[in-house]
Design an enzyme around this catalytic site. Structure first.
Site, PDB file in Angstrom:
ATOM      1  N   HIS A 109      -3.666   6.836   3.768  1.00  0.00           N
ATOM      2  CA  HIS A 109      -4.032   5.531   3.208  1.00  0.00           C
ATOM      3  C   HIS A 109      -5.371   5.116   3.797  1.00  0.00           C
ATOM      4  O   HIS A 109      -5.574   5.181   5.009  1.00  0.00           O
ATOM      5  CB  HIS A 109      -2.941   4.520   3.576  1.00  0.00           C
ATOM      6  CG  HIS A 109      -3.241   3.125   3.162  1.00  0.00           C
ATOM      7  ND1 HIS A 109      -3.861   2.820   1.976  1.00  0.00           N
ATOM      8  CD2 HIS A 109      -3.009   1.931   3.778  1.00  0.00           C
ATOM      9  CE1 HIS A 109      -3.998   1.512   1.877  1.00  0.00           C
ATOM     10  NE2 HIS A 109      -3.493   0.948   2.958  1.00  0.00           N
ATOM     11  N   CYS A 139       0.815  -1.225   0.000  1.00  0.00           N
ATOM     12  CA  CYS A 139       0.000   0.000   0.000  1.00  0.00           C
ATOM     13  C   CYS A 139       0.844   1.269   0.000  1.00  0.00           C
ATOM     14  O   CYS A 139       0.324   2.364  -0.226  1.00  0.00           O
ATOM     15  CB  CYS A 139      -0.926  -0.010   1.204  1.00  0.00           C
ATOM     16  SG  CYS A 139      -1.845  -1.529   1.339  1.00  0.00           S
ATOM     17  N   ASN A 165      -9.969  -0.573   1.124  1.00  0.00           N
ATOM     18  CA  ASN A 165      -8.518  -0.424   1.014  1.00  0.00           C
ATOM     19  C   ASN A 165      -8.090  -0.858  -0.389  1.00  0.00           C
ATOM     20  O   ASN A 165      -8.078  -2.053  -0.689  1.00  0.00           O
ATOM     21  CB  ASN A 165      -7.859  -1.290   2.097  1.00  0.00           C
ATOM     22  CG  ASN A 165      -6.344  -1.262   2.038  1.00  0.00           C
ATOM     23  OD1 ASN A 165      -5.757  -0.746   1.089  1.00  0.00           O
ATOM     24  ND2 ASN A 165      -5.708  -1.825   3.049  1.00  0.00           N
TER      25      ASN A 165
HETATM   26  N1  ACO Z   1     -17.537  -9.710  10.469  1.00  0.00           N
HETATM   27  C1  ACO Z   1     -17.907 -10.050  11.712  1.00  0.00           C
HETATM   28  N2  ACO Z   1     -17.047 -10.401  12.670  1.00  0.00           N
HETATM   29  C2  ACO Z   1     -15.739 -10.396  12.351  1.00  0.00           C
HETATM   30  C3  ACO Z   1     -15.275 -10.057  11.077  1.00  0.00           C
HETATM   31  C4  ACO Z   1     -16.233  -9.712  10.114  1.00  0.00           C
HETATM   32  N3  ACO Z   1     -15.915  -9.340   8.859  1.00  0.00           N
HETATM   33  N4  ACO Z   1     -13.931 -10.138  11.059  1.00  0.00           N
HETATM   34  C5  ACO Z   1     -13.542 -10.524  12.287  1.00  0.00           C
HETATM   35  N5  ACO Z   1     -14.659 -10.685  13.079  1.00  0.00           N
HETATM   36  C6  ACO Z   1     -14.695 -11.075  14.484  1.00  0.00           C
HETATM   37  C7  ACO Z   1     -13.500 -11.880  14.903  1.00  0.00           C
HETATM   38  O1  ACO Z   1     -13.693 -13.241  14.583  1.00  0.00           O
HETATM   39  C8  ACO Z   1     -13.480 -11.633  16.382  1.00  0.00           C
HETATM   40  O2  ACO Z   1     -14.422 -12.478  16.997  1.00  0.00           O
HETATM   41  P1  ACO Z   1     -14.117 -13.174  18.415  1.00  0.00           P
HETATM   42  O3  ACO Z   1     -13.898 -12.023  19.369  1.00  0.00           O
HETATM   43  O4  ACO Z   1     -15.330 -13.970  18.654  1.00  0.00           O
HETATM   44  O5  ACO Z   1     -12.865 -13.965  18.197  1.00  0.00           O
HETATM   45  C9  ACO Z   1     -13.986 -10.195  16.519  1.00  0.00           C
HETATM   46  O6  ACO Z   1     -14.656  -9.904  15.286  1.00  0.00           O
HETATM   47  C10 ACO Z   1     -12.896  -9.180  16.755  1.00  0.00           C
HETATM   48  O7  ACO Z   1     -11.864  -9.429  15.811  1.00  0.00           O
HETATM   49  P2  ACO Z   1     -10.583  -8.527  15.811  1.00  0.00           P
HETATM   50  O8  ACO Z   1      -9.634  -9.042  14.773  1.00  0.00           O
HETATM   51  O9  ACO Z   1     -10.063  -8.364  17.204  1.00  0.00           O
HETATM   52  O10 ACO Z   1     -11.196  -7.147  15.337  1.00  0.00           O
HETATM   53  P3  ACO Z   1     -10.501  -5.741  15.319  1.00  0.00           P
HETATM   54  O11 ACO Z   1     -11.302  -4.808  16.127  1.00  0.00           O
HETATM   55  O12 ACO Z   1      -9.020  -5.835  15.600  1.00  0.00           O
HETATM   56  O13 ACO Z   1     -10.675  -5.312  13.796  1.00  0.00           O
HETATM   57  C11 ACO Z   1      -9.501  -5.253  11.697  1.00  0.00           C
HETATM   58  C12 ACO Z   1     -10.119  -6.127  12.764  1.00  0.00           C
HETATM   59  C13 ACO Z   1     -10.589  -4.376  11.094  1.00  0.00           C
HETATM   60  C14 ACO Z   1      -8.917  -6.164  10.632  1.00  0.00           C
HETATM   61  C15 ACO Z   1      -8.403  -4.346  12.328  1.00  0.00           C
HETATM   62  O14 ACO Z   1      -7.548  -5.122  13.107  1.00  0.00           O
HETATM   63  C16 ACO Z   1      -7.598  -3.628  11.292  1.00  0.00           C
HETATM   64  O15 ACO Z   1      -8.088  -2.766  10.567  1.00  0.00           O
HETATM   65  N6  ACO Z   1      -6.300  -3.919  11.217  1.00  0.00           N
HETATM   66  C17 ACO Z   1      -5.437  -3.282  10.226  1.00  0.00           C
HETATM   67  C18 ACO Z   1      -5.561  -4.019   8.932  1.00  0.00           C
HETATM   68  C19 ACO Z   1      -4.900  -3.241   7.827  1.00  0.00           C
HETATM   69  O16 ACO Z   1      -4.935  -2.051   7.789  1.00  0.00           O
HETATM   70  N7  ACO Z   1      -4.313  -3.942   6.918  1.00  0.00           N
HETATM   71  C20 ACO Z   1      -3.644  -3.254   5.844  1.00  0.00           C
HETATM   72  C21 ACO Z   1      -3.213  -4.238   4.933  1.00  0.00           C
HETATM   73  S1  ACO Z   1      -2.518  -3.371   3.631  1.00  0.00           S
HETATM   74  C22 ACO Z   1      -1.616  -4.367   2.651  1.00  0.00           C
HETATM   75  O17 ACO Z   1      -0.522  -4.034   2.419  1.00  0.00           O
HETATM   76  C23 ACO Z   1      -2.137  -5.602   2.060  1.00  0.00           C
END
Ligand code: ACO
Length: 334
Positions: free
Chosen positions: A256, A116, A286
């Site tokens: 981003h 990204c 994203n």
């Molecule tokens: N729908 C419903 N529930 C979900 C989903 C979904 N799509 N995804 C995860 N959950 C659940 C999980 O299973 C978990 O359930 P549990 O508590 O029963 O185990 C709960 O939601 C919380 O999951 P977390 O992973 O702790 O959620 P979090 O609040 O951390 O949000 C997220 C997750 C949105 C992915 C966040 O961590 C994030 O944005 N991280 C950064 C990711 C990012 O920016 N990546 C960039 C990649 S760029 C590249 O170069 C490819």
């Protein structure tokens, strides 16, 4: 900062035509619009279909940027394509774009992979190459179609991404004014394990039976989040401080578009009003390397970013990579 200053000439963007909403995703995943919206700010994303891929939308974005500046392929002597989802490994996306826009034979074209942060890496490379005096005008194209590589059964990652491409033309500045005021790019391979997409191919059948190739995105979202909420603001601050500016000297923040909560944290740290911070994550998700370029281009088109002005673009991605760039946006650029 550079021996030969550079001018940002024009911007371009393109997205696939198909829109997938959060509600659409509930048909294939155990998820909800409420979860995705509150955790990320995303409401919908554009997804490739049919013949669309990172090359086709990259070409569209490239043509958009060229048309806006009334330029042709023959006016470009350097193409850098930033992509982590190339349609071909070879010919490179840069070379294929050079064919599509009909550059002169010999025009330098290549790809970089910085996930990204790709557009910001491409800007640093192009600035250095133009500043060397050897190149006059560069076309930068950041294009990714992560939708083709996510695991559509992994709700914690697939809901985050959309496909898109952005482009930028930069050239030797004729008036001595540098439009890239400051730039800061970084990488930390030790953190690479948090977002991976292996392209391991298969071994020769004479030495091993065929093993399935693994080409899916694997992401530990929580670890990425933790890493980014400190590194991203630090990079932005370094970039601002290293050129003797203060946050209030910069008109806009173009972050981003990965997660609205990460953007909000950055906004608070900089003490910026909502008007200064550009977000379009709700519409696109994203879009990886394309993200900051699409956000900037669209915000100018919509009048949310006025020119002349200055903006700080910042991004992070797999690698891990991250970076920031302070740009001057001249009157009339779009
Ligand atoms: N729908 C419903 N529930 C979900 C989903 C979904 N799509 N995804 C995860 N959950 C659940 C999980 O299973 C978990 O359930 P549990 O508590 O029963 O185990 C709960 O939601 C919380 O999951 P977390 O992973 O702790 O959620 P979090 O609040 O951390 O949000 C997220 C997750 C949105 C992915 C966040 O961590 C994030 O944005 N991280 C950064 C990711 C990012 O920016 N990546 C960039 C990649 S760029 C590249 O170069 C490819």
């Amino acid at each position: 900062m550079s021996s030969i200053p550079v001018r940002i000439v024009s911007l371009g963007k393109a997205v696939p035509k198909t829109v997938i909403t959060n509600d659409d995703l509930t048909k294939i995943l155990d998820t909800s619009d409420e979860w995705i919206t509150t955790r990320t700010g995303i409401k919908q994303r554009h997804i490739s279909s049919g013949d669309e891929n990172s090359l086709t939308i990259g070409i569209q974005a490239a043509r958009d940027a060229l048309n806006k500046a009334d330029l042709k392929g023959e006016d470009i002597d350097l193409i850098i394509a930033a992509t982590s989802n190339p349609y071909n490994i070879y010919p490179s996306t840069g070379c294929a774009i050079s064919e599509a826009i009909e550059t002169k034979t010999g025009t330098v074209a290549f790809d970089i992979t910085a996930a990204c942060t790709g557009m910001i890496y491409a800007m640093e490379i192009a600035r250095s190459m133009i500043s060397s005096g050897k190149y006059n005008r560069a076309l930068l194209v950041a294009t990714d179609t992560v939708s083709k590589f996510v695991n559509w059964e992994d709700r914690s990652s697939c809901v985050l991404f959309g496909d898109g491409a952005s482009a930028m033309v930069i050239e030797k500045s004729q008036d001595g004014i540098d439009d890239i005021i400051a730039i800061d790019i970084n990488a930390d391979g030790k953190q690479g394990k948090h977002i991976t997409m292996h392209l391991n191919g298969t071994n020769c059948p004479l030495v091993e039976p065929a093993t399935p190739a693994n080409e899916r995105v694997l992401m530990n979202g929580r670890e990425v989040y933790k890493f980014v909420v400190t590194t991203m603001p630090d990079s932005v601050n370094n970039c601002i401080e290293n050129c003797g500016l203060k946050p209030e000297d910069i008109d806009y923040l173009i972050p981003h578009q990965a997660n609205l909560r990460i953007i909000d944290a950055l906004q608070q740290r900089l003490n910026y009003t909502d008007e200064k911070v550009i977000t379009n994550i709700d519409k696109y998700g994203n879009t990886s390397a394309a993200s900051v370029g699409i956000a900037l281009s669209e915000a100018i088109e919509q009048g949310k970013v006025k020119t002349p002005s200055t903006a700080i673009l910042c991004a992070f991605g797999a690698g891990m990579t991250w970076g920031s760039v302070i740009v001057r946006l001249r009157e009339g650029i779009y």
